[in-house]
Design an enzyme around this catalytic site. Structure first.
Site, PDB file in Angstrom:
ATOM      1  N   HIS A 163     -48.747  -2.700 -15.953  1.00 41.90           N
ATOM      2  CA  HIS A 163     -50.197  -2.805 -16.091  1.00 41.90           C
ATOM      3  C   HIS A 163     -50.522  -3.612 -17.337  1.00 41.90           C
ATOM      4  O   HIS A 163     -49.942  -3.388 -18.397  1.00 41.90           O
ATOM      5  CB  HIS A 163     -50.842  -1.421 -16.203  1.00 41.90           C
ATOM      6  CG  HIS A 163     -50.788  -0.624 -14.938  1.00 41.90           C
ATOM      7  ND1 HIS A 163     -51.573  -0.926 -13.838  1.00 41.90           N
ATOM      8  CD2 HIS A 163     -50.044   0.454 -14.579  1.00 41.90           C
ATOM      9  CE1 HIS A 163     -51.322  -0.060 -12.861  1.00 41.90           C
ATOM     10  NE2 HIS A 163     -50.392   0.783 -13.282  1.00 41.90           N
ATOM     11  N   CYS A 205     -52.002  -7.481 -14.046  1.00 40.36           N
ATOM     12  CA  CYS A 205     -53.380  -7.949 -14.144  1.00 40.36           C
ATOM     13  C   CYS A 205     -53.532  -8.874 -15.350  1.00 40.36           C
ATOM     14  O   CYS A 205     -52.944  -8.626 -16.408  1.00 40.36           O
ATOM     15  CB  CYS A 205     -54.336  -6.763 -14.272  1.00 40.36           C
ATOM     16  SG  CYS A 205     -54.351  -5.668 -12.835  1.00 40.36           S
TER      17      CYS A 205
END
Length: 370
Positions: A163, A205
């Site tokens: 992440h 991301c």
């Protein structure tokens, strides 16, 4: 007899053997082209990092094990792969099939397998350890299996998944590695002559942001999403209740399954594996610091494969049709007075040898079943 060890990529080894097969003397242009096409590249390493913990991040472990499986299949041995996995999904109590990890909902391939060598696991996967690994500043007594023993001839594949956000990648939901820290680590590697070229792949991301601060040469970076975009998962497995692979890694794996040892796929082709219509996010490519070669001319196996070694054996005053004849300008006065021109020639025989590796072949992934 003098033996000199040379290391060249497999494709270049074939090129040199083709020259010897015709018993032709290579021209200066041929030798120059040979060296410019990868003469500095002598070995391959891979650093594969999954920075996520917890069961709902199952897909990140599957991501990194999928890349691990591909680089092993293409020839990089475990001794030159550093695998960092932050959680052990294979042994999680919620896993209905113990000791397995699948990157597809049909459970066709267990990417955990029976020969996975995890070098850093659990709470060993930290920003601190990643920086120490890359820069070579490991603690005294660190086993060689946990060290990145690269040199100035090493091409290094670095894959990171987890992440992330604008300018950082989270580690175990407790700390982050920033784009500045990563860039500084690469600069230390360059100053210490710890790499020849680096391919950085980030599947997270806002992955593009992690390469924006890089200023060291010979580094190409690929991110699964641009700044401000999310990197999305591909599909889930209803039997375990979570997603099993991310979109970018899924399509990268689909491409890599078609690559074989000695294949002619290029880095430029790999950069286009996940267009926005299938990735949904926009894959970013940063070649600002990679100007020595055109990606369309760089074999993908320069990063995902291994290199072969050849022994250059000097056989004085012998004749061999499978050899390269090169004029020797270091003759003494006695040889200069000798009318026999054969004394002015040394024979260089190329002998191919694969070192430090036993090929590990696995079945191709059946994407047509999905």
């Amino acid at each position: 007899m003098m033996i000199t060890r040379l290391f060249v990529p497999t494709v270049l080894m074939v090129m040199m053997m083709a020259i010897t097969a015709d018993s032709a003397t290579p021209t200066d242009d041929q030798l120059s082209q040979f060296m410019q096409s990868g003469g500095d590249h002598s070995n391959n390493w891979a650093v594969l990092v999954c920075a996520s913990r917890y069961w709902f991040n199952y897909r990140h472990v599957a991501n990194v094990l999928s890349i691990y499986r591909s680089v092993k299949r293409l020839g990089i041995p475990d001794s030159r792969i550093i695998l960092m996995v932050a959680d052990d999904m294979a042994c999680d109590a919620r896993n209905p099939k113990a000791a397995t990890i699948y990157n597809n909902g049909q459970h066709y391939i267990n990417v955990y397998g029976d020969d996975v060598e995890v070098d850093y696991r659990g709470y060993e996967v930290t920003v601190h350890n990643v920086i120490r690994l890359l820069t070579g500043r490991v603690r005294d007594g660190t086993p060689k299996t946990k060290q990145l023993l690269t040199d100035s001839g090493s091409n290094v594949l670095i894959y990171m998944t987890g992440h992330g956000g604008d300018g950082f990648l989270k580690f175990q939901d407790s700390e982050e590695i920033t784009s500045v820290e990563l860039a500084d680590a690469f600069e230390q590697m360059w100053q210490k002559r710890r790499y020849n070229e680096i391919l950085l792949i980030v599947d997270t991301c806002q992955a593009e942001s992690l390469s924006q601060k890089i200023y060291s040469p010979n580094i190409v970076a690929i991110g699964s999403s641009k700044v401000g975009e999310d990197s999305l998962s591909h599909h889930g497995d209803p039997t375990i209740g979570v997603y099993v692979i991310d979109r970018y890694t899924y399509y990268a794996l689909e491409f890599l399954e078609k690559v074989q040892i000695g294949s002619d796929q290029t880095l430029a082709q790999f950069m286009a594996v996940c267009p926005k219509r299938v990735c949904i996010s926009t894959v970013s490519v940063n070649t600002e610091n990679y100007r020595r070669r055109d990606p369309s001319q760089v074999p993908l196996n320069d990063f995902f494969g291994n290199v072969a070694a050849i022994d250059l054996i000097v056989l004085d005053n012998q004749t061999n049709v499978d050899s390269i004849a090169i004029n020797n300008n270091n003759n003494n006065d006695d040889n200069n007075n000798n009318n026999n021109n054969d004394n002015n020639i040394s024979e260089y025989k190329l002998e191919a040898k694969q070192v430090d590796h036993r090929y590990h072949y696995v079945d191709a992934f059946p994407f047509s079943l999905l």
